[in-house]
Write a protein that holds these residues in place. Structure first.
Motif, PDB file in Angstrom:
ATOM      1  N   GLU A  74       0.711  -1.057  -0.054  1.00 47.48           N
ATOM      2  CA  GLU A  74      -0.103   0.040   0.038  1.00 47.48           C
ATOM      3  C   GLU A  74       1.119   1.719  -0.155  1.00 47.48           C
ATOM      4  N   THR A  75       0.349   1.893  -0.906  1.00 43.90           N
ATOM      5  CA  THR A  75       1.593   3.419  -1.174  1.00 43.90           C
ATOM      6  C   THR A  75      -0.280   4.799  -0.569  1.00 43.90           C
ATOM      7  N   GLU A  76       0.779   5.723  -1.231  1.00 42.80           N
ATOM      8  CA  GLU A  76       0.125   7.060  -0.936  1.00 42.80           C
ATOM      9  C   GLU A  76      -1.359   7.153  -2.281  1.00 42.80           C
ATOM     10  N   SER A  77      -0.896   7.234  -3.517  1.00 50.41           N
ATOM     11  CA  SER A  77      -1.130   6.552  -4.673  1.00 50.41           C
ATOM     12  C   SER A  77      -1.829   5.369  -5.362  1.00 50.41           C
ATOM     13  N   LYS A  94      10.951 -11.661 -11.574  1.00 52.10           N
ATOM     14  CA  LYS A  94      10.362 -10.083 -11.827  1.00 52.10           C
ATOM     15  C   LYS A  94      10.064  -9.261 -10.950  1.00 52.10           C
ATOM     16  N   GLU A  95      10.672  -8.154 -11.391  1.00 51.47           N
ATOM     17  CA  GLU A  95      10.988  -7.022 -10.244  1.00 51.47           C
ATOM     18  C   GLU A  95      10.680  -5.617 -10.333  1.00 51.47           C
ATOM     19  N   VAL A  96       9.536  -5.337  -9.761  1.00 50.77           N
ATOM     20  CA  VAL A  96       8.698  -4.409 -10.006  1.00 50.77           C
ATOM     21  C   VAL A  96       8.381  -3.466  -9.401  1.00 50.77           C
ATOM     22  N   LYS A  97       8.821  -2.089  -9.565  1.00 53.44           N
ATOM     23  CA  LYS A  97       9.689  -1.053  -8.513  1.00 53.44           C
ATOM     24  C   LYS A  97       7.862  -0.122  -8.972  1.00 53.44           C
ATOM     25  N   LEU A  98       7.412   0.894  -7.534  1.00 53.55           N
ATOM     26  CA  LEU A  98       6.800   1.328  -7.514  1.00 53.55           C
ATOM     27  C   LEU A  98       7.173   3.131  -7.607  1.00 53.55           C
ATOM     28  N   SER A  99       6.740   4.209  -7.841  1.00 57.78           N
ATOM     29  CA  SER A  99       7.262   5.494  -8.067  1.00 57.78           C
ATOM     30  C   SER A  99       5.745   5.723  -7.132  1.00 57.78           C
ATOM     31  N   VAL A 100       6.395   7.282  -6.931  1.00 53.14           N
ATOM     32  CA  VAL A 100       5.010   7.876  -6.490  1.00 53.14           C
ATOM     33  C   VAL A 100       3.526   7.831  -7.002  1.00 53.14           C
ATOM     34  N   ALA A 101       3.831   8.004  -8.335  1.00 48.73           N
ATOM     35  CA  ALA A 101       2.846   8.445  -9.053  1.00 48.73           C
ATOM     36  C   ALA A 101       2.252   6.663  -9.483  1.00 48.73           C
ATOM     37  N   PRO A 102       0.838   6.756  -9.561  1.00 49.22           N
ATOM     38  CA  PRO A 102       0.158   5.090  -9.864  1.00 49.22           C
ATOM     39  C   PRO A 102       0.841   4.559 -11.159  1.00 49.22           C
ATOM     40  N   GLU A 103       2.029   3.943 -11.314  1.00 51.70           N
ATOM     41  CA  GLU A 103       3.094   3.499 -11.634  1.00 51.70           C
ATOM     42  C   GLU A 103       4.068   2.185 -11.427  1.00 51.70           C
ATOM     43  N   ALA A 104       4.541   1.516 -12.510  1.00 63.85           N
ATOM     44  CA  ALA A 104       4.911   0.374 -11.878  1.00 63.85           C
ATOM     45  C   ALA A 104       6.073   0.206 -13.292  1.00 63.85           C
ATOM     46  N   GLU A 105       7.238  -0.151 -13.107  1.00 65.03           N
ATOM     47  CA  GLU A 105       8.274  -0.880 -13.487  1.00 65.03           C
ATOM     48  C   GLU A 105       8.817  -1.923 -13.361  1.00 65.03           C
ATOM     49  N   ILE A 106       8.466  -2.798 -14.348  1.00 61.35           N
ATOM     50  CA  ILE A 106       8.855  -3.960 -14.780  1.00 61.35           C
ATOM     51  C   ILE A 106       9.638  -4.805 -14.823  1.00 61.35           C
ATOM     52  N   THR A 107      10.698  -5.420 -14.603  1.00 59.74           N
ATOM     53  CA  THR A 107      11.975  -6.282 -15.651  1.00 59.74           C
ATOM     54  C   THR A 107      11.719  -7.596 -15.570  1.00 59.74           C
ATOM     55  N   TYR A 108      11.586  -7.738 -16.392  1.00 61.96           N
ATOM     56  CA  TYR A 108      11.912  -9.588 -16.293  1.00 61.96           C
ATOM     57  C   TYR A 108      13.168  -9.760 -16.730  1.00 61.96           C
ATOM     58  N   THR A 109      12.993 -11.053 -16.343  1.00 63.54           N
ATOM     59  CA  THR A 109      14.886 -11.140 -16.427  1.00 63.54           C
ATOM     60  C   THR A 109      14.765 -13.121 -16.430  1.00 63.54           C
ATOM     61  N   VAL A 110      14.812 -13.733 -18.266  1.00 67.22           N
ATOM     62  CA  VAL A 110      14.200 -14.828 -18.508  1.00 67.22           C
ATOM     63  C   VAL A 110      16.006 -15.619 -18.741  1.00 67.22           C
ATOM     64  N   ILE A 111      16.078 -16.516 -18.039  1.00 72.17           N
ATOM     65  CA  ILE A 111      17.329 -17.713 -17.760  1.00 72.17           C
ATOM     66  C   ILE A 111      17.750 -19.321 -17.311  1.00 72.17           C
ATOM     67  N   ASN A 112      17.996 -19.808 -19.177  1.00 70.17           N
ATOM     68  CA  ASN A 112      18.414 -20.347 -19.450  1.00 70.17           C
ATOM     69  C   ASN A 112      19.494 -21.418 -18.176  1.00 70.17           C
ATOM     70  N   ASN A 113      18.565 -22.375 -17.025  1.00 67.11           N
ATOM     71  CA  ASN A 113      19.298 -23.164 -15.908  1.00 67.11           C
ATOM     72  C   ASN A 113      19.682 -24.203 -16.703  1.00 67.11           C
ATOM     73  N   GLN A 151       2.259   3.380 -16.737  1.00 70.46           N
ATOM     74  CA  GLN A 151       2.061   4.367 -16.240  1.00 70.46           C
ATOM     75  C   GLN A 151       0.276   4.084 -16.224  1.00 70.46           C
ATOM     76  N   ILE A 152      -0.123   5.278 -15.175  1.00 73.79           N
ATOM     77  CA  ILE A 152      -1.827   5.217 -14.963  1.00 73.79           C
ATOM     78  C   ILE A 152      -1.911   6.161 -14.177  1.00 73.79           C
ATOM     79  N   GLY A 153      -2.855   7.086 -15.313  1.00 73.53           N
ATOM     80  CA  GLY A 153      -2.758   8.582 -14.924  1.00 73.53           C
ATOM     81  C   GLY A 153      -4.812   8.753 -14.638  1.00 73.53           C
ATOM     82  N   VAL A 154      -4.303   9.615 -13.793  1.00 68.56           N
ATOM     83  CA  VAL A 154      -6.063  10.129 -13.575  1.00 68.56           C
ATOM     84  C   VAL A 154      -5.788  11.374 -14.003  1.00 68.56           C
ATOM     85  N   ILE A 155      -7.801  11.374 -14.944  1.00 71.45           N
ATOM     86  CA  ILE A 155      -7.808  12.687 -16.269  1.00 71.45           C
ATOM     87  C   ILE A 155      -8.460  13.337 -14.971  1.00 71.45           C
ATOM     88  N   GLU A 156      -7.632  14.702 -15.281  1.00 74.81           N
ATOM     89  CA  GLU A 156      -8.300  15.224 -13.998  1.00 74.81           C
ATOM     90  C   GLU A 156     -10.162  15.768 -14.831  1.00 74.81           C
TER      91      GLU A 156
END
Length: 703
Positions: A435-438, A580-599, A698-703
């Motif tokens: 849970e964050t502010e936004s 998969k790494e999910v980075k959150l910012s102050v705004a409603p946004e998520a930066e997702i980085t996938y790493t697929v590895i052949n083991n 990115q998810i923006g709220v339309i005023e």
């Protein structure tokens, strides 16, 4: 001695929280207004009325003349007003404190508006569980109304179900009336003469014998083809006249009048129940079909009625297992209720309880919670219910708004919060709530490492409020209907028998998902999979990641999920790791980085599709796409949101609407439930090689 019958007649009016105003306007003009006007012209006919708080609020704002005429009938002793949960919740699904709160809100309204102190309450969808007498009694309720099927389930025969019984829980008593099922099907669908004949056959020399018929007011004009039948063809007018003409042996009275005049028929303890159709709908699809077939088989037996009384369906709570989306709303509701209760307990002994601003905000949060408990979006039977996106939207809107108020009162820090690990959906596994502010993001590490709820707090919207395509028992009726065409199209039928199709070729849309439509669903698809096959969920899944268990780690505003799994390629399995790494910012946004590895020890070719889903109100051209792009943008004016999905490089993107075929009061219909956004990456990985892939949402709220 002349045989007589007491007739307790009434209606229950309700519209869901979040329903369109034009629907309420239509209901008023074709059902609510003409019914009450007709009853006004027949002052000798006693009756009982329940309206949900949603409709009382609507009448007060838009049609106050309805309230005025009800007041006049109440003052002349013609109508009894019945209470209930203000926003029409399924009572067993609530905390006891919320049961009592909903009832008291309604009783206070009826006292203030009509100077009426209701003794009884309407039980939403007649969903009964044996613990209910205690909270109902604590809320001041003396009686409630169940169905014939409830008392039948207790072993009481038809002759014994013609009065009221007393039940109890821990010594708290409650009186129970039961609605006569046959009369519920007669009114208003059989002829008036047939209905009066049914009364005649039910009359006895025992002056306490009673028949109860209180049912949806919408069946008197709002259900398909009923306005003409009930009002233009004068069914209701003729019925009321017939009752008046036979008043020497048909005595109309209210529930409270009957209680004052006649004693109970004894004690009764009722098992978990609802009306029988509801218990059918609560079953999973295959069990529901089997139950329907079993009932049809008994119709051809000489002793069918004796056999049928021992047939049982499922319980209402089964909807939480049948539809994960329903369970998600319900557990969100319980979660918000607990937040409110925890805050109330925290301030109960402090000076904050005397702060009028805090008191007002707390009352607002509680009322929003109650609105979010309205039952309609939590289940599905004949009506749209859960399948109607705007009803689910309204539930989340109220719950998130309520939660926002409590979070603000709690003075939560305005930054990303530490992830809360808790069994949110009550399946024995911990989910992770961030849970964050936004925004709020809810992760499910135990099932694919997916995001299953994403609340945009400023918009009071869960952008993942989607619905998977499920096979329903009534789909076989659609296939049969299309194959043979309609039978006897001019007949007026009950809503349970009506079959209509709102567009051609609906059977072409009968596609079914084998997984829930959430986000970050990690697919490895067969190389022959086409856009069309994937959109219809008719493709080959080669990985074990969709339902796989992921490890979860938290690093400040970054959340990492990882799994070592396998992918079938060619004639063997390959060891593959996904991070998969999910980075959150102050705004409603998520930066997702996938790493697929052949083991594995050999080079492997993979078709990797991390599926995203979004809930919008209504589909647009942007919801269909099969091309190479670097971004996808979708504006949703009704929810005041703008969603942007961006990639680092040109990416093959599959976008398609998720559409269900469901049954509503108007017939079979196709409904848009959300949009799937699925990037397709073709990877060639050598042993030990890893590939990073980036998605920004990115998810923006339309005023």
């Amino acid at each position: 001695m002349m045989k007589k019958i007491n007739f307790i007649f009434g209606i229950h009016n309700h519209q869901p929280v979040g329903n369109f105003k034009e629907v309420l306007d239509h209901g008023y003009e074709c059902a609510y207004k003409p019914f009450v006007q007709l009853m006004w012209r027949h002052p000798k006919i006693k009756w009982s009325l329940h309206c949900s708080g949603i409709l009382w609020d609507y009448f007060r704002e838009h049609n106050p003349e309805y309230i005025d005429i009800v007041k006049k009938m109440k003052d002349r002793g013609q109508v009894e007003l019945i209470a209930g949960g203000y926003y029409e919740p399924i009572m067993p699904s609530l905390q006891d404190r919320d049961k009592i709160g909903q009832i008291k809100k309604m009783t206070e309204y009826l006292k203030n508006e009509f100077d009426s102190k209701p003794q009884g309450m309407w039980l939403a969808e007649r969903v009964w569980e044996p613990h209910l007498p205690k909270p109902f009694s604590l809320a001041g309720i003396k009686y409630t109304i169940v169905d014939d099927y409830h008392l039948l389930s207790s072993g009481l025969n038809a002759e014994e179900r013609t009065g009221y019984y007393i039940t109890e829980e821990q010594g708290y008593t409650l009186k129970l009336f039961s609605i006569n099922q046959q009369l519920r099907y007669y009114i208003p669908f059989k002829t008036v003469s047939e209905t009066i004949e049914f009364f005649r056959q039910s009359a006895t020399e025992n002056e306490g014998t009673a028949l109860v018929m209180i049912d949806d007011g919408e069946k008197f004009g709002m259900w398909p083809k009923t306005y003409k039948h009930v009002y233009e063809d004068l069914w209701l007018e003729n019925f009321l006249k017939a009752v008046e003409e036979n008043s020497d042996w048909i005595n109309t009275l209210t529930f409270s009048e009957y209680l004052e005049k006649y004693p109970s028929k004894g004690r009764a303890y009722i098992p978990t129940a609802s009306y029988f159709e509801m218990t059918e709908w609560a079953y999973p699809q295959k069990m529901q079909e089997e139950l329907e077939d079993t009932i049809k088989e008994t119709d051809h037996m000489n002793n069918s009625e004796r056999i049928k009384k021992f047939i049982r369906g499922g319980m209402w709570r089964n909807f939480f297992t049948k539809y994960p989306e329903s369970n998600n709303m319900h557990k969100k509701m319980l979660y918000v209720s607990e937040k409110i209760n925890a805050y109330r307990s925290e301030i109960s002994s402090s000076k904050e309880t005397r702060d009028p601003n805090i008191t007002a905000q707390l009352a607002k949060a509680l009322d929003l919670l109650y609105e979010g408990q309205c039952n309609c979006a939590y289940w599905h039977g004949v009506f749209g219910g859960l399948y109607l996106p705007h009803l689910r939207k309204a539930i989340y809107e109220k719950l998130i708004a309520s939660e926002n108020i409590i979070d603000e009162l709690n003075k939560k820090e305005k930054k990303a919060k530490k992830a809360l690990k808790t069994d949110f959906d009550k399946d024995g596994n911990n989910e992770v709530l961030v849970e964050t502010e936004s925004q709020n993001l809810y992760f499910m590490p135990q099932c694919g490492g997916t995001i299953f709820e994403w609340d945009i707090k400023k918009a009071n919207t869960n952008i993942l409020n989607t619905l998977s395509r499920k096979k329903e028992a009534y789909h076989r009726k659609l296939v049969e209907f299309i194959a043979r065409g309609p039978l006897n199209p001019g007949a007026v039928k009950t809503i349970h028998d009506l079959v209509e199709v709102k567009e051609e070729n609906l059977d072409h849309y009968l596609n079914y998902d084998w997984y829930r439509k959430v986000s970050l669903i990690d697919h490895f698809i067969h190389p022959d999979t086409s856009y069309e096959n994937f959109s219809k969920c008719k493709y080959g899944e080669q990985g074990d990641f969709v339902f796989g268990i992921y490890d979860f780690q938290e690093h400040n505003n970054s959340f990492k999920l990882a799994r070592n799994g396998v992918v079938w390629a060619g004639d063997r399995q390959y060891k593959i790791r996904i991070e998969k790494e999910v980075k959150l910012s102050v705004a409603p946004e998520a930066e997702i980085t996938y790493t697929v590895i052949n083991n594995d020890t050999d080079t492997v070719s993979l078709n990797f599709v991390p599926e995203l889903n979004f809930s919008f109100l209504g589909s647009r051209t942007e919801d269909t796409m099969n091309k190479t792009v670097k971004e996808w943008v979708r504006v949703d004016e009704p929810q005041k949101l703008k969603v942007e999905v961006k990639f680092e490089n040109d990416t093959q993107l599959w976008v398609f609407p998720v559409e269900t075929v469901s049954l509503s009061e108007a017939g079979f219909e196709r409904t848009y439930q959300g949009t799937t956004v699925a990037p397709l990456w073709k990877l060639e990985l050598k042993p030990g090689q890893k590939q990073k892939l980036h998605i920004t949402i990115q998810i923006g709220v339309i005023e």
